[in-house]
Design a protein around this motif. Structure first.
Motif, PDB file in Angstrom:
ATOM      1  N   SER A 146       5.437  12.508  43.540  1.00 45.77           N
ATOM      2  CA  SER A 146       5.773  12.594  44.967  1.00 45.77           C
ATOM      3  C   SER A 146       4.516  12.789  45.796  1.00 45.77           C
ATOM      4  O   SER A 146       4.351  12.158  46.842  1.00 45.77           O
ATOM      5  CB  SER A 146       6.742  13.749  45.234  1.00 45.77           C
ATOM      6  N   ARG A 147       3.634  13.650  45.321  1.00 46.00           N
ATOM      7  CA  ARG A 147       2.377  13.903  46.038  1.00 46.00           C
ATOM      8  C   ARG A 147       1.558  12.613  46.167  1.00 46.00           C
ATOM      9  O   ARG A 147       0.875  12.385  47.152  1.00 46.00           O
ATOM     10  CB  ARG A 147       1.571  14.989  45.329  1.00 46.00           C
ATOM     11  N   PRO A 185      12.394  14.857  47.523  1.00 46.75           N
ATOM     12  CA  PRO A 185      11.150  14.461  46.864  1.00 46.75           C
ATOM     13  C   PRO A 185      10.989  15.108  45.494  1.00 46.75           C
ATOM     14  O   PRO A 185      10.220  14.617  44.670  1.00 46.75           O
ATOM     15  CB  PRO A 185      10.071  14.925  47.835  1.00 46.75           C
ATOM     16  N   VAL A 186      11.731  16.186  45.253  1.00 47.68           N
ATOM     17  CA  VAL A 186      11.790  16.828  43.937  1.00 47.68           C
ATOM     18  C   VAL A 186      13.222  17.307  43.698  1.00 47.68           C
ATOM     19  O   VAL A 186      13.998  17.453  44.637  1.00 47.68           O
ATOM     20  CB  VAL A 186      10.817  18.037  43.815  1.00 47.68           C
ATOM     21  N   LEU A 233       4.131  19.978  48.821  1.00 47.13           N
ATOM     22  CA  LEU A 233       4.381  18.597  49.233  1.00 47.13           C
ATOM     23  C   LEU A 233       4.353  18.457  50.751  1.00 47.13           C
ATOM     24  O   LEU A 233       3.778  17.500  51.279  1.00 47.13           O
ATOM     25  CB  LEU A 233       5.714  18.104  48.680  1.00 47.13           C
ATOM     26  N   VAL A 234       4.960  19.404  51.442  1.00 47.60           N
ATOM     27  CA  VAL A 234       4.942  19.387  52.910  1.00 47.60           C
ATOM     28  C   VAL A 234       3.502  19.384  53.410  1.00 47.60           C
ATOM     29  O   VAL A 234       3.145  18.640  54.331  1.00 47.60           O
ATOM     30  CB  VAL A 234       5.713  20.606  53.482  1.00 47.60           C
ATOM     31  N   VAL A 261       4.786  12.788  56.268  1.00 48.04           N
ATOM     32  CA  VAL A 261       6.163  12.304  56.173  1.00 48.04           C
ATOM     33  C   VAL A 261       7.111  13.508  56.179  1.00 48.04           C
ATOM     34  O   VAL A 261       6.949  14.425  55.369  1.00 48.04           O
ATOM     35  CB  VAL A 261       6.386  11.479  54.876  1.00 48.04           C
ATOM     36  N   PRO A 262       8.094  13.543  57.077  1.00 52.85           N
ATOM     37  CA  PRO A 262       9.069  14.635  57.063  1.00 52.85           C
ATOM     38  C   PRO A 262       9.856  14.630  55.756  1.00 52.85           C
ATOM     39  O   PRO A 262      10.250  13.573  55.264  1.00 52.85           O
ATOM     40  CB  PRO A 262       9.975  14.317  58.256  1.00 52.85           C
ATOM     41  N   LEU A 263      10.089  15.809  55.202  1.00 55.50           N
ATOM     42  CA  LEU A 263      10.820  15.931  53.936  1.00 55.50           C
ATOM     43  C   LEU A 263      12.198  16.528  54.189  1.00 55.50           C
ATOM     44  O   LEU A 263      12.371  17.400  55.040  1.00 55.50           O
ATOM     45  CB  LEU A 263      10.042  16.796  52.947  1.00 55.50           C
ATOM     46  N   ALA A 264      13.179  16.046  53.412  1.00 53.53           N
ATOM     47  CA  ALA A 264      14.561  16.500  53.522  1.00 53.53           C
ATOM     48  C   ALA A 264      15.075  16.878  52.145  1.00 53.53           C
ATOM     49  O   ALA A 264      14.670  16.303  51.137  1.00 53.53           O
ATOM     50  CB  ALA A 264      15.424  15.380  54.104  1.00 53.53           C
TER      51      ALA A 264
END
Length: 200
Positions: free
Chosen positions: A12-13, A30-31, A42-43, A48-51
């Protein structure tokens, strides 16, 4: 873009910066939830916004992920305690400047309940729904309602109805007919090119 927890934290990174030029609304899961402690790193590694959140089941499950810096919380009302608990999750998310995108690939009652959250919380972003999606080929959620009007979207927006309760009337005859056949849907079996099993 839905990673669905299918890639490792390290992958993901690596992938997230490659998506940055495309400006996705967000990257989902992402995980896997069991690796939520990696979300903060990761944030911090991407714009890219993560959900995340479709596999989290209470506000206590959301507490750490909200503090990690995610952009979007995605509780599923059918799994996370219904309207009341998801409203609490939304209020908690608001204090972290996190938007809400309720997860809902299920039937008309789940979608109607999710829309109640959409109409009521100030940090609502977008509603997932499964009308006409590939895995509903012989069983679309509109097959089970007397009137599909509560699920009509105008220019991409749901319209809040004035009907009582969730605003939908279930076609009990259609439910009984479906019950005669029974539930036949199964998760697809996914295999890698070498034949090894992987999660759907």
């Amino acid at each position: 873009v839905d990673f669905h927890g299918r890639v490792s934290t390290a992958m993901s990174r690596r992938l997230l910066p490659l998506l940055e030029p495309l400006h996705p609304m967000f990257v989902e899961e992402p995980v896997l939830p069991e690796h939520s402690s990696h979300l903060r790193s990761l944030v911090e590694s991407t714009s890219v916004p993560l959900a995340t959140g479709e596999r989290l089941y209470s506000r206590w499950d959301f507490r750490e992920v909200l503090a990690s810096g995610i952009a979007v919380a995605q509780p599923d009302l059918s799994h996370a305690g219904g309207i009341s608990e998801v409203r609490r999750i939304a209020a908690m998310a608001e204090t972290y400047d996190v938007a809400m995108a309720p997860h809902c690939p299920l039937g008309p009652l789940a979608l109607a309940a999710s829309l109640q959250i959409a109409f009521a919380v100030p940090n609502f972003l977008i509603q997932e729904q499964s009308m006409g999606i590939h895995y509903n080929q012989q069983n679309d959620l509109l097959d089970y309602v007397m009137d599909p009007a509560p699920f009509r979207f105008d220019n991409g927006y749901a319209i809040a109805g004035a009907r009582p309760g969730l605003g939908v009337e279930i076609d009990e005859k259609a439910v009984r007919r479906a019950a005669e056949t029974g539930h036949r849907w199964r998760n697809p079996v996914w295999r890698r090119t070498d034949g090894s099993f992987t999660e759907w």
